[in-house]
Design an enzyme around this catalytic site. Structure first.
Site, PDB file in Angstrom:
ATOM      1  N   ARG A  29      85.531  68.209  73.790  1.00 30.73           N
ATOM      2  CA  ARG A  29      84.789  69.048  74.723  1.00 30.73           C
ATOM      3  C   ARG A  29      84.511  70.453  74.192  1.00 30.73           C
ATOM      4  O   ARG A  29      83.452  71.023  74.463  1.00 30.73           O
ATOM      5  CB  ARG A  29      85.540  69.122  76.053  1.00 30.73           C
ATOM      6  N   GLU A  76      81.980  62.711  81.573  1.00 29.50           N
ATOM      7  CA  GLU A  76      81.877  62.367  80.158  1.00 29.50           C
ATOM      8  C   GLU A  76      81.573  60.888  79.956  1.00 29.50           C
ATOM      9  O   GLU A  76      81.049  60.473  78.920  1.00 29.50           O
ATOM     10  CB  GLU A  76      83.207  62.714  79.487  1.00 29.50           C
ATOM     11  N   ARG A  94      78.069  59.913  78.782  1.00 25.93           N
ATOM     12  CA  ARG A  94      77.895  59.906  77.323  1.00 25.93           C
ATOM     13  C   ARG A  94      78.629  58.732  76.694  1.00 25.93           C
ATOM     14  O   ARG A  94      78.122  58.073  75.788  1.00 25.93           O
ATOM     15  CB  ARG A  94      78.413  61.218  76.730  1.00 25.93           C
ATOM     16  N   ARG A  99      92.052  69.667  75.962  1.00 29.87           N
ATOM     17  CA  ARG A  99      92.380  68.397  76.606  1.00 29.87           C
ATOM     18  C   ARG A  99      91.306  67.361  76.351  1.00 29.87           C
ATOM     19  O   ARG A  99      90.114  67.641  76.474  1.00 29.87           O
ATOM     20  CB  ARG A  99      92.544  68.589  78.118  1.00 29.87           C
ATOM     21  N   HIS A 157      83.951  72.486  80.249  1.00 26.20           N
ATOM     22  CA  HIS A 157      83.385  71.132  80.233  1.00 26.20           C
ATOM     23  C   HIS A 157      81.918  71.257  79.829  1.00 26.20           C
ATOM     24  O   HIS A 157      81.174  72.059  80.402  1.00 26.20           O
ATOM     25  CB  HIS A 157      83.504  70.472  81.608  1.00 26.20           C
ATOM     26  N   HIS A 202      83.499  73.461 110.125  1.00 25.07           N
ATOM     27  CA  HIS A 202      83.102  73.903 111.461  1.00 25.07           C
ATOM     28  C   HIS A 202      84.199  74.772 112.074  1.00 25.07           C
ATOM     29  O   HIS A 202      85.134  74.268 112.699  1.00 25.07           O
ATOM     30  CB  HIS A 202      82.800  72.698 112.340  1.00 25.07           C
ATOM     31  N   GLU A 235      99.803  72.308 101.194  1.00 22.67           N
ATOM     32  CA  GLU A 235      98.500  72.504 100.555  1.00 22.67           C
ATOM     33  C   GLU A 235      97.790  73.689 101.189  1.00 22.67           C
ATOM     34  O   GLU A 235      97.631  73.744 102.408  1.00 22.67           O
ATOM     35  CB  GLU A 235      97.653  71.233 100.703  1.00 22.67           C
TER      36      GLU A 235
END
Length: 596
Positions: free
Chosen positions: A427, A403, A406, A569, A390, A100, A181
Site C-alpha cells: 500500500r 484492495e 485490484r 500493514r 490506503h 435522529h 463503546e
C-alpha cells in the site's frame, strides 16, 4: 402510552399538519415536533429523560412509530432515493438516535465517512471533535471518590472486531464482560473493512487447491512491514490464523471465498462467498455471538481512565456516559481495543507531517483517545510514526475501495490512460505512485468480469462512485482521457494475462483479461487508513510498561497495539490481527481474573 398503530396515525396527521403550515409551529428539533403529539413520555420513560446511555427505550419508541431499519430502507426504495441512508453496512441493533437527535440538531451519521450531504429534517452538520480525556478532572475525581457503580470480571474498551472477539472469547473462558463503546453503534473500523482476512494453511485453501504455508505468511508480513515487526507477534498471527478462520466459521461466518491482496505471495485473503465485504460480515457474526454470550454492551460510553491500586494493578475504569455522566466500573482486567487514530489528522500529522490535511478512511471514533488512556496507565508504545495511507479512496463518495478489486483483476490508470505501477504492490508503494500522477489521483479500471467476481463492487455502484461505459472509448470519453491510449493500455495488459507475465510492472497475479463489456472506472487517491503503531504487548496480549514488564490486569488487541505490522500493514492482515489477538486478549484476561 398509545399503541403503535395509533402512534403512526398521529405521526402522519402531525406531519401533514406541519408540512402544510397549519396549527403546528415550525419546530427547531425533533423533541419539539414530537411534543405536539404528547409529552416527554412520548419518547422517554418519564419526564426525567434518558435512563441509559444506549437510549434503549428512546430507540424502541422510534421503531414503534416508524418501523425497523429494513422498513425504512424499503421506504427509501419507494421514494427512489439515489442512495438509501437506511441500507448500510452498519451492524448490531441500529440506534435511530445515531442520526435522529432529540434535543439537538439531527445529523447524517453516514456523512462522517461519506460525502453524500443528505438533507435531514431538523438537521445540522455532522462534526466529531477530539476531546481530551482529562477535560473535566474535578468531576472525574468526584466520581472515583464515590466508588464503583458496577462490578464485573473484564471490561473491554471498544466494540470493533478486536473488542467483540475479546468479549466472545472472555465469555468462552468463564468471564463476565462489560463492553464499552464511545460511539452510538458497534463495529468500529471493522464494519468498514472490505477485502478479506489473511490466513495460511486453511481448509478453504485446501479445498481450492491453494498451496500455502505459515512460514510464507510470516515472510510476507515481515517483508511488507520492512522487517521492523515484532517477530514473536507475527509468528502468532500466522500460526493462529487458520484456527481463527475455523473459530469464526464455528460462530456462523462464511469465509469460503479466497483471493489475494497486496504483498501476499499466495491467495490467502478469506471472505464471504462471491467476494462480499468481509468486515461488516465478521463484525455482525461477532456482535451476535457477544449478545448471545450475555455481554453487557454500552454505547455512548467513553472510557477516560484505567484505574489502578497503589501497586499498579488494574482495578477498573472511569466511564463518561453521554447521558448518565461519570461513573466507575470495578474490574480485575481491562482490554483496550480502541483502534487507531487516523480520523484525528492533527495527531496523524504530528507523527507523519507528510500526511497533514489528508482525508481518512476510518469511522468517526478513530481519534486516539484510547491511546491516551493507555499511556496514562503507564503503557509503552512502539512504531507510532508509521501511518499507512490506503491508495484507493474515492474522493467522490468518501469511501475506501477495497484492495480486492485490484486483486481480482482491476488496473490502475492515470489521466493519460497509462498504467504506472504494479497494482498489488504494498500500500505504501501504490500510494506514493498515485500521488506522483497528474492530479494526484488515478482511476481503477475494470470490466464486467471483474465486477461479477466481487459482490462488493455492487455497493460502489449503488453509492454512485462508478463510471460505466459500453465500450473502452465510451469510458475514456467520460473520464476525459485519450481513448486510443486507454485502449492500447488494456490491450497490452490483456497480452500480459495471456502470456502469464507482466513484463511492464511485474504484477505477480493476472487473474483475468479485461475484455468483457461494459467497462468501469472509479477515481481513487490515497487517504489515511491505518496506524501501525500503538501500545506494546506480548504474545498473550498483555500490555507492557516502559520497563518491559506487564501491567497487571491490562490487555490490548487490534489497531490499538503496535508491533504486528511493522512499518506497513499488508491488506488482509488487519482482520486476522483483530480476530486472533482479540481472541487471545479475551482468554488471557479471563485467565488472569481466575488467578487473582
Amino acid at each position: 402510552m398509545f399503541s403503535a398503530t395509533l402512534k403512526r396515525t398521529s405521526l402522519a396527521l402531525a406531519l401533514s399538519g406541519f408540512l402544510v403550515g397549519s396549527a403546528y409551529a415550525a419546530p427547531e428539533v425533533l423533541a419539539d415536533f414530537h411534543q405536539q403529539m404528547g409529552d416527554c413520555a412520548t419518547c422517554h420513560v418519564s419526564k426525567s429523560g434518558p435512563t441509559d446511555d444506549n437510549l434503549t427505550h428512546e430507540n424502541q419508541q422510534c421503531v414503534s412509530c416508524h418501523g425497523s431499519l429494513d422498513d425504512m430502507a424499503a421506504q427509501d426504495a419507494t421514494k427512489k432515493l439515489k442512495v438509501s441512508p437506511h441500507k448500510s453496512h452498519l451492524i448490531g441493533d441500529i440506534a435511530c438516535t445515531s442520526c435522529h437527535k432529540g434535543h439537538e440538531k439531527s445529523v447524517a451519521y453516514c456523512d462522517a465517512c461519506h460525502s453524500f450531504g443528505f438533507d435531514m429534517p431538523f438537521g445540522g452538520k455532522w462534526e466529531r471533535k477530539f476531546v481530551p480525556i482529562d477535560v473535566n478532572k474535578e468531576a472525574q475525581d468526584k466520581a472515583i471518590a464515590a466508588g464503583p457503580r458496577d462490578t464485573t470480571d473484564v471490561v473491554i474498551v471498544g466494540s470493533g472486531g478486536a473488542g467483540l472477539a475479546a468479549a466472545v472469547s472472555a465469555h468462552e473462558n468463564g468471564a463476565k464482560v462489560i463492553l464499552l463503546e464511545k460511539e452510538p453503534l458497534a463495529g468500529g473500523n471493522t464494519k468498514l473493512a472490505a477485502g478479506g482476512m489473511n490466513a495460511a494453511e486453511t481448509k478453504f485453501q485446501a479445498k481450492l487447491g491453494i498451496k500455502d504455508k505459515v512460514s510464507i505468511m510470516i515472510d510476507d508480513t515481515m517483508k511488507g512491514g520492512r522487517n521492523i515487526n515484532d517477530p514473536a507477534l507475527v509468528k502468532v498471527l500466522a500460526e493462529d490464523s487458520s484456527d481463527s478462520i475455523d473459530w469464526l466459521t464455528s460462530l456462523g461466518a462464511d469465509m469460503s471465498d479466497v483471493g489475494r491482496m497486496g504483498g501476499a505471495s499466495v491467495n490467502r485473503s478469506h471472505r464471504p462467498t462471491g467476494g462480499a465485504g468481509v468486515g461488516a460480515h465478521v463484525a455482525q457474526v461477532l456482535y451476535t455471538a457477544a449478545v448471545k454470550s450475555g455481554a453487557d454492551m454500552r454505547f455512548n460510553s467513553r472510557v477516560v481512565r484505567v484505574l489502578e491500586d497503589a501497586s499498579g494493578n488494574v482495578t477498573g475504569v472511569l466511564v463518561e456516559g453521554k447521558y448518565t455522566g461519570y461513573y466507575v466500573i470495578k474490574a480485575k482486567a481491562v482490554i483496550m481495543a480502541t483502534g487507531g487514530f487516523a480520523k484525528n489528522n492533527e495527531r496523524v500529522a504530528k507523527y507523519d507531517p507528510a500526511l497533514k490535511g489528508f482525508a481518512a478512511t476510518n469511522h468517526p471514533g478513530a481519534t486516539g483517545d484510547g491511546l491516551d488512556v493507555a499511556l496514562a496507565a503507564g503503557a509503552d508504545t512502539r512504531d507510532l510514526k508509521y501511518i499507512q495511507a490506503h491508495p484507493t479512496w474515492s474522493p467522490v463518495g468518501g469511501v475506501m475501495v477495497t484492495e480486492a478489486v485490484r486483486g481480482n483483476g482491476a488496473i490502475l490508470v492515470n489521466r493519460e490512460g497509462d498504467r504506472f505501477v504494479n497494482e498489488i504492490t504494498t500500500r505504501d508503494k501504490a500510494s506514493a505512485a498515485i500521488l506522483q500522477q497528474t492530479g494526484a489521483s488515478a482511476f481503477l479500471v475494470f470490466d464486467d468480469s471483474v465486477r461479477k467476481s466481487l459482490k462488493k463492487i455492487d455497493n460502489y455502484i449503488h453509492l454512485g462512485i462508478v463510471n460505466e461505459g459500453k465500450t473502452i472509448q465510451d469510458l475514456a470519453t467520460q473520464l476525459n482521457m485519450p481513448a486510443a491510449e486507454l485502449e492500447k493500455t488494456i490491450v497490452a495488459y490483456n497480452g500480459f494475462v495471456k502470456s502469464g507475465k507482466d513484463s511492464q510492472f511485474e504484477r505477480p497475479n493476472l487473474p483475468r483479461e479485461l475484455a468483457t463489456a461494459p467497462y468501469y472506472a472509479i477515481e481513487v487517491k490515497p487517504a489515511v487508513h491505518h496506524s501501525m503503531g500503538g501500545v506494546k504487548i506480548d504474545t498473550q496480549a498483555e500490555v507492557l510498561n516502559k520497563d518491559g514488564k506487564t501491567i497487571k490486569g491490562l490487555f490490548a488487541a487490534g489497531e490499538a497495539t503496535g508491533g504486528v505490522h511493522g512499518a506497513n500493514r499488508l491488506g488482509g492482515n488487519a482482520i486476522s490481527d483483530i480476530v486472533t489477538f482479540g481472541r487471545i486478549a479475551g482468554a488471557s484476561a479471563a485467565k488472569f481474573v481466575k488467578a487473582n
